[in-house]
Write a protein that holds these residues in place. Sequence first.
Motif, PDB file in Angstrom:
ATOM      1  N   MET A 109      27.958   1.739  64.468  1.00  0.00           N
ATOM      2  CA  MET A 109      29.077   2.667  64.367  1.00  0.00           C
ATOM      3  C   MET A 109      30.396   1.968  64.681  1.00  0.00           C
ATOM      4  SD  MET A 109      27.738   6.344  65.616  1.00  0.00           S
ATOM      5  CE  MET A 109      27.122   6.121  67.255  1.00  0.00           C
ATOM      6  N   GLU A 112      33.625   4.189  64.294  1.00  0.00           N
ATOM      7  CA  GLU A 112      33.863   5.160  65.352  1.00  0.00           C
ATOM      8  C   GLU A 112      34.332   4.465  66.628  1.00  0.00           C
ATOM      9  OE1 GLU A 112      31.423   5.185  63.311  1.00  0.00           O
ATOM     10  OE2 GLU A 112      31.008   7.215  62.612  1.00  0.00           O
ATOM     11  N   TRP A 116      37.957   5.326  68.637  1.00  0.00           N
ATOM     12  CA  TRP A 116      38.185   5.706  70.034  1.00  0.00           C
ATOM     13  C   TRP A 116      38.987   4.640  70.758  1.00  0.00           C
ATOM     14  CZ3 TRP A 116      37.699  10.536  70.930  1.00  0.00           C
ATOM     15  CH2 TRP A 116      36.720  11.290  70.291  1.00  0.00           C
ATOM     16  N   GLU A 141      46.240  11.185  79.974  1.00  0.00           N
ATOM     17  CA  GLU A 141      44.919  11.775  79.737  1.00  0.00           C
ATOM     18  C   GLU A 141      44.332  11.330  78.405  1.00  0.00           C
ATOM     19  OE1 GLU A 141      44.207  15.811  80.569  1.00  0.00           O
ATOM     20  OE2 GLU A 141      44.178  15.311  82.674  1.00  0.00           O
ATOM     21  N   ILE A 145      40.082   9.958  78.188  1.00  0.00           N
ATOM     22  CA  ILE A 145      38.882  10.605  77.675  1.00  0.00           C
ATOM     23  C   ILE A 145      38.078   9.726  76.712  1.00  0.00           C
ATOM     24  CG2 ILE A 145      39.918  11.884  75.760  1.00  0.00           C
ATOM     25  CD1 ILE A 145      37.366  13.262  78.223  1.00  0.00           C
ATOM     26  N   TYR A 148      34.834   7.959  77.919  1.00  0.00           N
ATOM     27  CA  TYR A 148      33.521   8.577  78.057  1.00  0.00           C
ATOM     28  C   TYR A 148      32.611   8.174  76.907  1.00  0.00           C
ATOM     29  CZ  TYR A 148      29.773  11.885  78.407  1.00  0.00           C
ATOM     30  OH  TYR A 148      28.519  12.427  78.500  1.00  0.00           O
ATOM     31  N   LEU A 149      33.126   8.320  75.695  1.00  0.00           N
ATOM     32  CA  LEU A 149      32.280   7.995  74.549  1.00  0.00           C
ATOM     33  C   LEU A 149      32.123   6.483  74.397  1.00  0.00           C
ATOM     34  CD1 LEU A 149      33.541  10.744  72.194  1.00  0.00           C
ATOM     35  CD2 LEU A 149      31.210  10.447  72.942  1.00  0.00           C
ATOM     36  N   GLY A 152      29.613   5.691  77.031  1.00  0.00           N
ATOM     37  CA  GLY A 152      28.361   6.417  76.840  1.00  0.00           C
ATOM     38  C   GLY A 152      27.601   5.979  75.597  1.00  0.00           C
ATOM     39  N   VAL A 153      28.302   5.705  74.518  1.00  0.00           N
ATOM     40  CA  VAL A 153      27.605   5.367  73.282  1.00  0.00           C
ATOM     41  C   VAL A 153      27.349   3.869  73.181  1.00  0.00           C
ATOM     42  CG1 VAL A 153      27.709   5.477  70.767  1.00  0.00           C
ATOM     43  CG2 VAL A 153      28.592   7.361  72.117  1.00  0.00           C
ATOM     44  N   GLU A 160      25.043   6.339  80.781  1.00  0.00           N
ATOM     45  CA  GLU A 160      25.380   7.768  80.795  1.00  0.00           C
ATOM     46  C   GLU A 160      25.898   8.194  82.161  1.00  0.00           C
ATOM     47  OE1 GLU A 160      21.999   9.914  79.316  1.00  0.00           O
ATOM     48  OE2 GLU A 160      21.828   8.502  77.664  1.00  0.00           O
ATOM     49  N   MET A 164      29.862   9.332  82.842  1.00  0.00           N
ATOM     50  CA  MET A 164      30.166  10.645  83.391  1.00  0.00           C
ATOM     51  C   MET A 164      30.914  10.513  84.710  1.00  0.00           C
ATOM     52  SD  MET A 164      29.920  13.746  82.503  1.00  0.00           S
ATOM     53  CE  MET A 164      28.586  14.471  81.573  1.00  0.00           C
ATOM     54  N   THR A 167      34.526   9.363  84.049  1.00  0.00           N
ATOM     55  CA  THR A 167      35.384  10.397  83.455  1.00  0.00           C
ATOM     56  C   THR A 167      35.713  11.481  84.470  1.00  0.00           C
ATOM     57  OG1 THR A 167      34.099   9.992  81.492  1.00  0.00           O
ATOM     58  CG2 THR A 167      35.629  11.808  81.409  1.00  0.00           C
ATOM     59  N   LEU A 168      34.707  11.926  85.196  1.00  0.00           N
ATOM     60  CA  LEU A 168      34.967  13.027  86.118  1.00  0.00           C
ATOM     61  C   LEU A 168      35.885  12.593  87.250  1.00  0.00           C
ATOM     62  CD1 LEU A 168      31.574  14.883  86.304  1.00  0.00           C
ATOM     63  CD2 LEU A 168      33.545  15.361  84.907  1.00  0.00           C
ATOM     64  N   MET A 171      39.398  12.214  85.820  1.00  0.00           N
ATOM     65  CA  MET A 171      39.970  13.515  85.490  1.00  0.00           C
ATOM     66  C   MET A 171      40.261  14.301  86.760  1.00  0.00           C
ATOM     67  SD  MET A 171      40.712  14.040  82.527  1.00  0.00           S
ATOM     68  CE  MET A 171      40.517  13.531  80.875  1.00  0.00           C
ATOM     69  N   GLY A 172      39.439  14.082  87.786  1.00  0.00           N
ATOM     70  CA  GLY A 172      39.734  14.695  89.077  1.00  0.00           C
ATOM     71  C   GLY A 172      41.084  14.214  89.578  1.00  0.00           C
TER      72      GLY A 172
ATOM     73  N   TYR B 350      24.846  13.849  65.706  1.00  0.00           N
ATOM     74  CA  TYR B 350      25.878  13.053  65.050  1.00  0.00           C
ATOM     75  C   TYR B 350      25.318  12.266  63.872  1.00  0.00           C
ATOM     76  CZ  TYR B 350      29.669   9.906  64.190  1.00  0.00           C
ATOM     77  OH  TYR B 350      30.679   9.222  63.569  1.00  0.00           O
ATOM     78  N   ILE B 370      41.737  18.799  77.100  1.00  0.00           N
ATOM     79  CA  ILE B 370      42.007  17.375  76.955  1.00  0.00           C
ATOM     80  C   ILE B 370      43.097  17.187  75.906  1.00  0.00           C
ATOM     81  CG2 ILE B 370      40.995  15.169  76.310  1.00  0.00           C
ATOM     82  CD1 ILE B 370      39.451  16.147  78.525  1.00  0.00           C
ATOM     83  N   PRO B 371      44.157  16.459  76.194  1.00  0.00           N
ATOM     84  CA  PRO B 371      45.154  16.209  75.163  1.00  0.00           C
ATOM     85  C   PRO B 371      44.621  15.220  74.136  1.00  0.00           C
ATOM     86  CG  PRO B 371      45.669  14.939  77.118  1.00  0.00           C
ATOM     87  CD  PRO B 371      44.464  15.757  77.447  1.00  0.00           C
ATOM     88  N   ILE B 403      37.468  20.172  86.385  1.00  0.00           N
ATOM     89  CA  ILE B 403      36.587  18.996  86.401  1.00  0.00           C
ATOM     90  C   ILE B 403      35.149  19.429  86.147  1.00  0.00           C
ATOM     91  CG2 ILE B 403      35.945  16.951  87.703  1.00  0.00           C
ATOM     92  CD1 ILE B 403      38.918  17.331  87.189  1.00  0.00           C
ATOM     93  N   LEU B 406      34.843  20.337  82.570  1.00  0.00           N
ATOM     94  CA  LEU B 406      34.774  19.133  81.742  1.00  0.00           C
ATOM     95  C   LEU B 406      33.359  18.576  81.744  1.00  0.00           C
ATOM     96  CD1 LEU B 406      36.261  17.003  80.101  1.00  0.00           C
ATOM     97  CD2 LEU B 406      36.610  15.729  82.196  1.00  0.00           C
ATOM     98  N   PHE B 407      32.717  18.616  82.899  1.00  0.00           N
ATOM     99  CA  PHE B 407      31.349  18.092  82.988  1.00  0.00           C
ATOM    100  C   PHE B 407      30.415  18.817  82.030  1.00  0.00           C
ATOM    101  CE2 PHE B 407      27.119  18.408  85.000  1.00  0.00           C
ATOM    102  CZ  PHE B 407      26.757  17.078  84.894  1.00  0.00           C
ATOM    103  N   LEU B 410      31.158  18.164  78.407  1.00  0.00           N
ATOM    104  CA  LEU B 410      30.736  16.814  78.029  1.00  0.00           C
ATOM    105  C   LEU B 410      29.222  16.726  77.860  1.00  0.00           C
ATOM    106  CD1 LEU B 410      32.941  14.345  80.078  1.00  0.00           C
ATOM    107  CD2 LEU B 410      32.972  14.767  77.650  1.00  0.00           C
ATOM    108  N   LYS B 414      27.589  14.786  74.952  1.00  0.00           N
ATOM    109  CA  LYS B 414      26.589  13.754  75.236  1.00  0.00           C
ATOM    110  C   LYS B 414      25.328  13.990  74.418  1.00  0.00           C
ATOM    111  CE  LYS B 414      23.543  12.688  78.977  1.00  0.00           C
ATOM    112  NZ  LYS B 414      23.235  12.998  80.355  1.00  0.00           N
ATOM    113  N   TYR B 417      26.084  12.953  70.739  1.00  0.00           N
ATOM    114  CA  TYR B 417      26.400  11.559  70.419  1.00  0.00           C
ATOM    115  C   TYR B 417      25.456  10.562  71.069  1.00  0.00           C
ATOM    116  CZ  TYR B 417      30.927  12.566  68.324  1.00  0.00           C
ATOM    117  OH  TYR B 417      31.924  12.997  67.505  1.00  0.00           O
ATOM    118  N   ILE B 418      25.064  10.831  72.318  1.00  0.00           N
ATOM    119  CA  ILE B 418      24.465   9.762  73.107  1.00  0.00           C
ATOM    120  C   ILE B 418      22.954   9.898  73.230  1.00  0.00           C
ATOM    121  CG2 ILE B 418      24.493   8.630  75.347  1.00  0.00           C
ATOM    122  CD1 ILE B 418      27.377   9.534  75.637  1.00  0.00           C
TER     123      ILE B 418
END
Lengths: 493, 464
Positions: A109, A112, A116, A141, A145, A148-149, A152-153, A160, A164, A167-168, A171-172, B350, B370-371, B403, B406-407, B410, B414, B417-418
Amino acid sequence: MNILSLFVLVPLLMLLGLWIARNVNQVRGVMVAGSSILLVLAAYLTVSYIGLRNGGATDEMLFTDSITWYAPLNIAYSVGVDGISVVMLLLSSIIVFTGTFASWKLKPMTKEYFLWFTLLSTGVFGFFISTDLFTMFMFYEVALIPMYLLIGVWGSGKKEYAAMKLTLMLMGGSAFLLIGILGIYYGSGAETMNILEIVNKHIPTEYQRLFFPLVFLGFGVLGALFPFHTWSPDGHASAPTAVSMLHAGVLMKLGGYGCFRVAMYLMPTGAAIWGDFFLVLTTISVVYGAFSAVVQTDLKYINAYSSVSHCGLVLFALLMMTRVSATGAILQMLSHGLMTALFFALIGMIYGRTHTRDIRQLSGLMKIMPFLAVGYVIAGLANLGLPGLSGFIAEMTVFVGSFQNPDLFHRVCTIVATMSIVITAVYILRVVGKILYGTCKNPEHLKLTDATWDERLAVICLIVAVAGLGLAPYWVSHVISGSVEPIISQLIH
Amino acid sequence: MQAEISLAIILIVVLVADLVLKEPNHRALQTLSCGLLIVQMVLNIVPTSGEAFGGMYHSTPMASVVKTILTMGTLLVFMQADTWLSRKDTRFKAGEFYLLTLSTLLGMYYMVSAGNFLLFYVGLELASIPMACLVAFDKFRHHSAEAGAKFILNAMFSSGLMLYGLSLIYGTCGTMYFDDIVTIISGTPLQIMAMVFFFAGLGFKISLVPFHMWTPDTYQGAPTAVSAYLSVISKGAAAFALMSILLKVFAPMVASWEVMLGIVIVITITIANIFALLQKDLKRFMAYSSISQAGYIMLAVMGASAQGMASLVYYVVVYIVANLAVFGVINTIEQNNDGTVDRDSYNGLYKTNPKLTFVMTLALFSLAGIPPFAGFFSKFFVFASAFHGGHWLVVFLALVNTIISLFYYLLIVKAMYITPNDNPLPTFKSSALTRASLFICLLGVILLGICSSVYQVLTNTALL
């Protein structure tokens, strides 16, 4: 059109190009073309910025422009750069350019992945050019984001979980940041979101007391501030090569930049109140990160903890609040960005061949892949501060500047943090000795080949930048120190 | 009155067409009702204000805008109901679906532009009772019938509570007209009680905690198109009505309802987020997600200002497109794959359906705030208006909750995609109308935030 808007427009066009690209070669073509344009743009911007300054431009920010966006909340798309943002843009474009080559053969991929990746770059560039709090936060922001992908990918190991967690946590941090931004906006009278205008308004002390720690923490999470750094080792270790480069090289700098430009600049009273508290945390970051790196056995973990230590040094130097230390902090951001990107690129290349990052299973690589090994030694030496490479300049400035703060508490912190130089030498030399020298014990590794052309290109670019910064630091530090001045004078008064 | 009259005419035209057209007439009816709704939107695109029945009906420009927005959402739902209503077991009653939905829409029209509690109550009932039939539409499916029963019982209970509150208001103020009440009401204990009962009644409609118990079961059991309609249109109308009444009628009691609302918001968001974490069934999951979103919508009320009003409506618009995109994807996957709504069956989606996955991802990002997607802007504006009202602690707790949300959003990303899966759902082609509606939603998710004109227009209208 304003030249700064091109830094957002070009990545957006790249996204469009990637969207319609039909095969891998077209994707690579778009990426190389786009990232080269960005590199040239950044170089051109730097030259014209220096030209304007030498020509006597005294405005705090140059190339400013503002387009009203959301009038009811005084939100505008405002751009402008000073010396700090110029060097950050230069750094980002170098990392994006080399990152493209470092992930040349990435599968699957590919399209993709680069989509990102480019979105992330858009966020980074947008962040550094913005002078509007809302726009800045939005780009911030946008840069978070895609991680994550990307992890993760395309990551490896505990991807994974790491994706996560990263990201969390980030974002927190941005949740803290958002409330801080609202606090700044309403505290300053809800008339403007533009940093350059807010700084002339008075934010009441009780607002600063409340919202300074929130903003500083929000950005500090991304700057790997202890104890919120735990996303960094896992995230870096699991991310694919170019993402580690971009993340450690540029994204973590968003944290330091934001702490300086938003938290400390706009809320100097808050900085005075909370400075000592955060100074203790950053000192812990510096020393704890270095000690942690000593005991790791995974190459990426070593480098990730080393990043915690070095990024901690950035925040540390900022909190010392002298002109020289702040200049050092920006230099450290630049230097750390370049050398850590070099490190992660090399680790990725070595891992791609040996399929292990465990230093106990690697040895004697110098004979097998001399190019990569030499690159690794150079990165290591830059990291431990060898004169002539970027690390020395940055750390020297940081520590000299920190010692200029005559307060006893600050002196003690400086002395404690200086210890990290010694520990850095320990973990760098340990790794270099263990994996590069000696005889190769794994017969499988003897068959491996040295770097290919795309990898060489990425590595050479970064080495040139690291050495260039180390050999001719004056022009950079001159550009930076001029722009540090207004922020520091705000802090001292 | 113009919007109500034209909608009533549409209702009658669809009814007559359903009687006249020979079966199977689901295609023709769909074209007809979608077309008429577009006409309805065009006719009422310019915000108007007006009074009728001696002040019983009192429409503001903002209410007019809200009606257009609700119509647009209904249109999207109609487009997404395409595949479901073409099924053998539903096509013979397609006409009823359109009729019932349109009559609930008419009820919401009256709700948002009432000037008297009586008309408000009539509108509310008109919006609730046909809804129960819609929820139980697949009546031979056990879940659907059960959901219908739960919905009607809860709706009646909440209406009863509200009526009790209204009777207390009448008892203490001697009038049901909004304009008169506001001059008399002063916040005596009895009036506070009335306000609480009224709030509880509408709280059921918006599904705020602790009045949310019916939501997961109903969303799960109802046909997906109806769940979608419930989650956005019904909720949006009720939220707007609640805000305008709190601001208009209960304005003198702002100190009492602000505290209550703040507590309810924090509890709503937190509880819904915690429960959403545990859901495997996507419709049930979306139910909890929509409860949590309702909490964010209510944040705009905390500002108690015109800007808050604009932020609320803007949030509703963005929420409509994002949520309908998610429900649209769930719906088309459900209809094309023997009713599967399990999150695990989305694993590896996907690989086989990249476009649907893409729409779903962007919509979920928008819901998570999310922007550069629209959800980020709408969240920021409701936070800003609540902060402006001085409720920074509520804003902070709501932000921390983003938050958690968001989890769980996601987690779906996930899965798609994953998470590796050897047998992902097969590739399929959704119906043309579904695709068109998803495209509109996608455009909305991307453009509503970047183009500031929508918010600007709403702010200007709110200030009128």
